[in-house]
Design a protein around this motif. Structure first.
Motif, PDB file in Angstrom:
ATOM      1  N   VAL A   4      15.995   3.659 -38.909  1.00 37.52           N
ATOM      2  CA  VAL A   4      15.263   2.412 -38.718  1.00 37.52           C
ATOM      3  C   VAL A   4      15.303   2.070 -37.234  1.00 37.52           C
ATOM      4  O   VAL A   4      16.337   2.207 -36.579  1.00 37.52           O
ATOM      5  CB  VAL A   4      15.929   1.281 -39.523  1.00 37.52           C
ATOM      6  N   PHE A  10      10.193  -2.316 -40.730  1.00 40.38           N
ATOM      7  CA  PHE A  10      11.442  -2.759 -41.333  1.00 40.38           C
ATOM      8  C   PHE A  10      12.407  -3.263 -40.266  1.00 40.38           C
ATOM      9  O   PHE A  10      13.052  -4.298 -40.433  1.00 40.38           O
ATOM     10  CB  PHE A  10      12.074  -1.621 -42.136  1.00 40.38           C
ATOM     11  N   SER A  35      19.457   0.688 -37.729  1.00 37.78           N
ATOM     12  CA  SER A  35      19.357  -0.688 -38.237  1.00 37.78           C
ATOM     13  C   SER A  35      20.383  -1.612 -37.602  1.00 37.78           C
ATOM     14  O   SER A  35      20.129  -2.810 -37.450  1.00 37.78           O
ATOM     15  CB  SER A  35      19.503  -0.689 -39.759  1.00 37.78           C
ATOM     16  N   ASP A 140      22.053   0.227 -47.599  1.00 36.38           N
ATOM     17  CA  ASP A 140      21.434   1.462 -47.122  1.00 36.38           C
ATOM     18  C   ASP A 140      22.494   2.553 -46.974  1.00 36.38           C
ATOM     19  O   ASP A 140      22.538   3.262 -45.980  1.00 36.38           O
ATOM     20  CB  ASP A 140      20.729   1.207 -45.784  1.00 36.38           C
ATOM     21  N   ASP A 166      16.694  -0.724 -48.137  1.00 38.77           N
ATOM     22  CA  ASP A 166      15.902   0.423 -47.696  1.00 38.77           C
ATOM     23  C   ASP A 166      15.744   1.367 -48.887  1.00 38.77           C
ATOM     24  O   ASP A 166      16.494   1.288 -49.862  1.00 38.77           O
ATOM     25  CB  ASP A 166      16.608   1.130 -46.531  1.00 38.77           C
ATOM     26  N   ASP A 167      14.771   2.256 -48.831  1.00 37.45           N
ATOM     27  CA  ASP A 167      14.574   3.268 -49.875  1.00 37.45           C
ATOM     28  C   ASP A 167      14.337   2.651 -51.252  1.00 37.45           C
ATOM     29  O   ASP A 167      14.995   3.005 -52.229  1.00 37.45           O
ATOM     30  CB  ASP A 167      15.765   4.231 -49.913  1.00 37.45           C
ATOM     31  N   ALA A 197      10.760  -0.401 -48.112  1.00 38.34           N
ATOM     32  CA  ALA A 197      11.835  -1.333 -47.809  1.00 38.34           C
ATOM     33  C   ALA A 197      11.403  -2.734 -48.233  1.00 38.34           C
ATOM     34  O   ALA A 197      10.205  -3.021 -48.326  1.00 38.34           O
ATOM     35  CB  ALA A 197      12.174  -1.309 -46.322  1.00 38.34           C
TER      36      ALA A 197
END
Length: 202
Positions: A4, A10, A35, A140, A166-167, A197
């Motif tokens: 990320v 995201f 992230s 995540d 996420d995912d 996300a």
């Protein structure tokens, strides 16, 4: 998978929805280059268990005044087992199905092996050791631990806490996404960024 970054949707959403929040928890910090850099809570606790990443992870967290936690958010005995993974794979059509089942089960073995060294839930350790509840959490971590992580962190989330996933179009957070849609406010989602996300508010 690509990290990320603040240049993707995201990363920008994480920056927007964490600004001004107090205590943040990042589950799956990686090296701290992704992230971690997008989250703007006043204080950030970040969990990582992969031995190849933890050194850089610690350096990045310390540089931004956060706390690097070496451990597994939830012990591997609470994760999806191989039967659960195979059932999900055969009954739920997500981006995971782009990969052969045997490869997915191999990832499961690798993730469990990395987590074996840790015998406590790092989520609970952070809560009790630092006497904190969380205004924000990013789930995540391992693809196979997402559901267990949401169950574990839920009692330690403040009222109106923000939950980022996420995912969501994969095994990690597919179930969490649909569960949260039932009782939380959907603030943001993008199914086109990597494996999708979303961000919710309790």
């Amino acid at each position: 998978m690509q990290e990320v970054t603040i240049n993707d949707s995201f990363g920008q959403a994480l920056a927007k929805y964490t600004k001004g929040l107090g205590i943040g928890l990042e589950i799956g910090g990686g090296t701290g280059d992704g992230s971690t850099q997008c989250i703007h809570t006043d204080k950030l606790f970040s969990i990582e268990n992969h031995p190849d990443r933890i050194g850089r992870h610690r350096m990045n967290l310390e540089a931004k005044g956060g706390v690097s936690v070496q451990g597994t958010a939830v012990v591997s005995g609470s994760w999806m087992n191989k039967v659960d993974v195979e059932e999900f794979y055969r009954t739920t059509n997500t981006n995971l199905n782009a990969y052969p089942l045997e490869q997915v089960l191999g990832w499961h073995d690798e993730c469990v092996e990395n987590a074996k060294a840790y015998q406590t839930n790092a989520i609970e350790d952070i809560h009790f050791d630092h006497n904190v509840d969380f205004d924000f959490v990013l789930i995540d971590g391992s693809p196979f631990s997402g559901e267990a992580e949401l169950r574990c962190v839920r009692p330690f989330l403040k009222d109106k806490a923000i939950i980022a996933l996420d995912d969501i179009n994969d095994i990690k957070n597919w179930t969490n996404y649909h569960k949260l849609k039932g009782f939380s406010k959907l603030l943001w989602e993008d199914w086109s960024v990597r494996n999708g996300a979303a961000i919710f508010q309790l």
